[in-house]
Design an enzyme around this catalytic site. Structure first.
Site, mmCIF file in Angstrom:
data_model
loop_
_atom_site.group_PDB
_atom_site.id
_atom_site.type_symbol
_atom_site.label_atom_id
_atom_site.label_comp_id
_atom_site.label_asym_id
_atom_site.label_seq_id
_atom_site.Cartn_x
_atom_site.Cartn_y
_atom_site.Cartn_z
ATOM 1 N N LYS A 211 0.859 -1.281 -0.035
ATOM 2 C CA LYS A 211 -0.012 0.124 0.036
ATOM 3 C C LYS A 211 0.886 1.195 0.023
ATOM 4 C CE LYS A 211 -1.757 2.948 2.714
ATOM 5 N NZ LYS A 211 -1.440 3.924 1.759
ATOM 6 N N SER A 265 4.496 7.178 10.652
ATOM 7 C CA SER A 265 4.622 7.961 11.866
ATOM 8 C C SER A 265 4.367 6.899 12.841
ATOM 9 C CB SER A 265 3.617 8.839 11.653
ATOM 10 O OG SER A 265 2.156 8.273 11.592
ATOM 11 N N GLU A 292 9.912 1.326 10.999
ATOM 12 C CA GLU A 292 10.579 2.445 11.171
ATOM 13 C C GLU A 292 9.575 3.583 11.394
ATOM 14 O OE1 GLU A 292 13.509 1.817 12.299
ATOM 15 O OE2 GLU A 292 13.536 -0.293 11.649
ATOM 16 N N CYS A 326 13.030 11.537 8.397
ATOM 17 C CA CYS A 326 12.784 11.125 9.566
ATOM 18 C C CYS A 326 14.000 11.535 10.391
ATOM 19 C CB CYS A 326 12.628 9.598 9.819
ATOM 20 S SG CYS A 326 13.637 9.036 8.692
HETATM 21 P P1 NAD Z 1 2.135 8.283 8.068
HETATM 22 O O1 NAD Z 1 2.074 7.288 9.079
HETATM 23 O O2 NAD Z 1 1.120 9.226 7.950
HETATM 24 O O3 NAD Z 1 1.751 7.401 6.663
HETATM 25 C C1 NAD Z 1 2.539 6.084 6.371
HETATM 26 C C2 NAD Z 1 1.806 4.994 5.612
HETATM 27 O O4 NAD Z 1 0.862 4.596 6.630
HETATM 28 C C3 NAD Z 1 1.104 5.756 4.299
HETATM 29 O O5 NAD Z 1 1.025 4.671 3.273
HETATM 30 C C4 NAD Z 1 -0.253 5.897 4.890
HETATM 31 O O6 NAD Z 1 -1.519 6.147 3.812
HETATM 32 C C5 NAD Z 1 -0.354 4.640 5.978
HETATM 33 N N1 NAD Z 1 -1.429 5.180 6.816
HETATM 34 C C6 NAD Z 1 -1.772 6.349 7.608
HETATM 35 N N2 NAD Z 1 -2.869 6.384 8.478
HETATM 36 C C7 NAD Z 1 -2.910 4.868 8.451
HETATM 37 C C8 NAD Z 1 -3.828 4.139 9.383
HETATM 38 N N3 NAD Z 1 -4.748 4.679 10.275
HETATM 39 N N4 NAD Z 1 -3.698 2.754 9.255
HETATM 40 C C9 NAD Z 1 -2.895 2.195 8.437
HETATM 41 N N5 NAD Z 1 -2.083 2.918 7.599
HETATM 42 C C10 NAD Z 1 -2.244 4.126 7.595
HETATM 43 O O7 NAD Z 1 3.422 8.774 7.670
HETATM 44 P P2 NAD Z 1 4.130 9.712 6.530
HETATM 45 O O8 NAD Z 1 3.406 11.036 6.610
HETATM 46 O O9 NAD Z 1 3.815 8.882 5.237
HETATM 47 O O10 NAD Z 1 5.529 9.680 6.879
HETATM 48 C C11 NAD Z 1 6.249 10.757 7.718
HETATM 49 C C12 NAD Z 1 6.513 9.751 8.850
HETATM 50 O O11 NAD Z 1 7.357 8.665 8.678
HETATM 51 C C13 NAD Z 1 7.318 10.429 10.246
HETATM 52 O O12 NAD Z 1 6.964 10.418 11.219
HETATM 53 C C14 NAD Z 1 8.726 10.016 9.843
HETATM 54 O O13 NAD Z 1 9.545 10.207 10.934
HETATM 55 C C15 NAD Z 1 8.612 8.698 9.484
HETATM 56 N N6 NAD Z 1 9.555 8.076 8.530
HETATM 57 C C16 NAD Z 1 10.525 7.336 9.496
HETATM 58 C C17 NAD Z 1 11.480 6.499 8.823
HETATM 59 C C18 NAD Z 1 12.430 5.813 9.583
HETATM 60 O O14 NAD Z 1 13.224 5.068 8.858
HETATM 61 N N7 NAD Z 1 12.520 5.708 10.843
HETATM 62 C C19 NAD Z 1 11.623 7.131 7.558
HETATM 63 C C20 NAD Z 1 10.860 7.841 6.702
HETATM 64 C C21 NAD Z 1 10.056 8.467 7.341
#
Ligand code: NAD
Length: 542
Positions: A211, A265, A292, A326
């Protein structure tokens, strides 16, 4: 084939410069025109079949939100169920392919990305995720190519890991894939992560339902097409854009669910983990949970720090890709003896930064990803404007009339526990706390205790004893720890990436540690000369 093949030795993909007059610059400018005009109608792909539900969302350019780049079909319930069935069906065959045949698919994908697809996917990343040419190159080209090539190399190391054999027996280890499908959920901010999360488990013989993030759908779609061209069989990775809650609910309720490969997140990951826990009785195996997640990454400077190096690290670490990494530097601890000089240098660089449409290569920054991110960051800036003990040293403005633009911002706070020192903002906002130079040791404790995360962090000092002390106090504060360098820019094969505490399961993407999560070893003992007598020698009469 008979023979044990040598896997090609991986090397990090060289980063092209895109300087004026280079062929890559001309090629990328051409690709920006082509990709920007195509407006693909992006379907779900399940078992190799494209499915367009008609329930569409627009994918737009963050730096020009009136510009529609593509339409994205949201998978309906029937398509979600079909994706599970397709993954389970495809595993019957894929799990038994020889490693070299699976590896060849991903090595070919790496070569396609390094060549014919490079500028197409860079352009899609620039237009859809508002990355500059350089930020796109290090992500959607180099890092993704490295993931593909290095993972093949690491997989070979796993397969070579075999047990000892005692006389009369031959012991072997069968590094099986998991029994069932892996659910890959990917974030908007790295095209490379979008590509890595589904391909890493697939390389190990698993099948996957992927997804993508809606806002990264354009670049992710181009990569999916590339995988098909590389020879990935139907059903091995099923591309399933859709409502994240509805998709997750169905996939996590399936008895065939075997693992989750998530980046995003912390709050979403925690909710997924709870849902998995609630469904545990349904599963055939205990699922692998790899995630992550968020960060609140620090830079702490000792009074002996090199001021120029520190100021550049703060600016690049905090503002590149609009702070949407991140690993982005978002809290800084600077001694009062250095602060005036560091502040002046950082402010001068902020004033010099150009922000705008990333197709204009003079810009250092583009826009933040969408209206939700824009509103979240703007709320932080508005609160900071009136909060006692908080000064906006530079920036502080935000304007979404054309695109979601937020100025690079430097805050100074009197309270090291102020919310912008603890909460992940995921935007171009750096908060500095100025500490009395004599309180270095206490400040290290403060860095370690502040906030729930432990992803990346950097320490600047020329005094070696200070570095030794920081290394000890901050040992659990960051999974990726930098000495006299910015806390961003990890390279596959060099600094495996991931953090602990609320930042994730620390399974280090692009390393052998991550791939180990996608296998379920079977120990095989074959006895070459089985005993034919049940009695043991000690039982004989003397
Ligand atoms: P997000 O959590 O909003 O979305 C990530 C994925 O989860 C997307 O595909 C989204 O559609 C899906 N998603 C959103 N809500 C959901 C739910 N309720 N149930 C299931 N899936 C859901 O994150 P984002 O805005 O795409 O990315 C930013 C975040 O990612 C930041 O917190 C950042 O720190 C983190 N990040 C971490 C790393 C790492 O390696 N630690 C790397 C990149 C990004």
């Amino acid at each position: 084939m008979s023979g044990t093949p040598n896997i090609p030795q991986p090397h990090n993909e060289p980063v092209l410069s895109y300087a004026p007059g280079t062929p890559e610059r001309a090629a990328l400018k051409g690709a920006l025109g082509v990709v920007g005009a195509e407006r693909p109608d992006i379907p779900a792909v399940v078992g190799g079949k494209e499915i367009r539900s008609g329930d569409t969302q627009n994918v737009v350019s963050p730096h020009c939100h009136a510009r529609v780049l593509s339409t994205l079909h949201q998978a309906g319930q029937g398509t979600i169920d079909a994706a599970i069935a397709a993954a389970v069906e495809a595993q019957r065959d894929w799990a038994h392919w020889r490693f070299e045949d699976r590896a060849a698919v991903f090595l070919r994908a790496a070569d396609l990305l390094a060549g014919a697809y490079r500028q197409r996917i860079n352009a899609a990343t620039m237009l859809g995720q508002s990355k500059t040419a350089f930020q796109a190159e290090i992500d959607s080209a180099c890092e993704l190519i490295d993931f593909l090539r290095f993972n093949v190399h690491y997989a070979e190391q796993i397969y070579r890991e075999q047990p000892q054999s005692a006389p009369g027996a031959w012991n072997r280890m069968d590094h099986r894939p998991l029994e069932g499908f892996v659910y890959a959920i990917t974030p908007f901010n790295f095209t490379a992560i979008g590509g890595n999360l589904p391909t890493a488990p697939a390389l190990m013989g698993n099948t996957v339902v992927w997804k993508p993030a809606h806002t990264a759908a354009l670049s992710n779609w181009h990569f999916y097409r590339l995988l098909e061209e590389a020879g990935l069989p139907p059903g091995v990775i099923n591309f399933l854009p859709g409502d994240p809650i509805a998709v997750s609910r169905s996939l996590l309720a399936s008895p065939h669910f075997a693992g989750i490969h998530f980046t995003g997140s912390t709050a979403v990951f925690r909710s997924l983990w709870k849902e998995i826990g609630d469904n545990l009785d349904r599963y055939r195996s205990y699922p692998r949970i790899v995630g992550e997640t968020g960060g609140k990454d620090f830079v702490v400077a000792h009074p002996s720090a090199d001021i120029d190096a520190l100021a550049v690290a703060l600016v690049r670490g905090a503002y590149e890709y609009q702070g949407q990494k991140c690993s982005a530097a978002s809290r800084a601890y600077i001694p009062d003896t250095l602060w005036p000089a560091v502040r002046d240098r950082v402010v001068a660089m902020i004033e010099d930064i150009r922000m705008g449409d990333v197709s204009d290569f003079r810009n250092f920054m583009g826009a933040v990803i969408d209206h939700r991110a824009f509103a979240r960051i703007r709320d932080h800036l508005e609160a900071a404007r009136t909060a006692p003990g908080v000064r906006i040293v530079a920036g502080g403005g935000a304007d979404d009339s054309v695109g979601y633009f937020v100025q690079p911002t430097l805050l100074q706070v009197d309270d090291p526990g102020y919310r912008t020192m603890c909460e992940e903002i995921f935007g171009p906002v750096l908060t500095a706390y100025v500490y009395p130079a004599a309180r270095w040791s206490e400040t290290l404790g403060l860095v370690d205790r502040t906030g729930p995360y432990a992803l990346t962090g950097a320490v600047f000092a020329r005094d070696r004893a200070a570095l030794v002390e920081a290394d000890r106090v901050l040992r659990q504060a960051a999974g990726n720890y930098y000495v006299n360098d910015k806390p961003t820019g990890a390279v596959v094969g060099q600094q495996p990436f991931g953090g602990a505490r609320a930042s994730g399961t620390n399974d280090k993407a692009g390393s052998v540690l991550n791939l180990l999560r996608w296998v379920s070893p079977r120990s095989i003992k074959e006895t070459l000369a089985p005993p034919r007598e049940y009695r043991y020698p000690f039982m004989a009469e003397a």
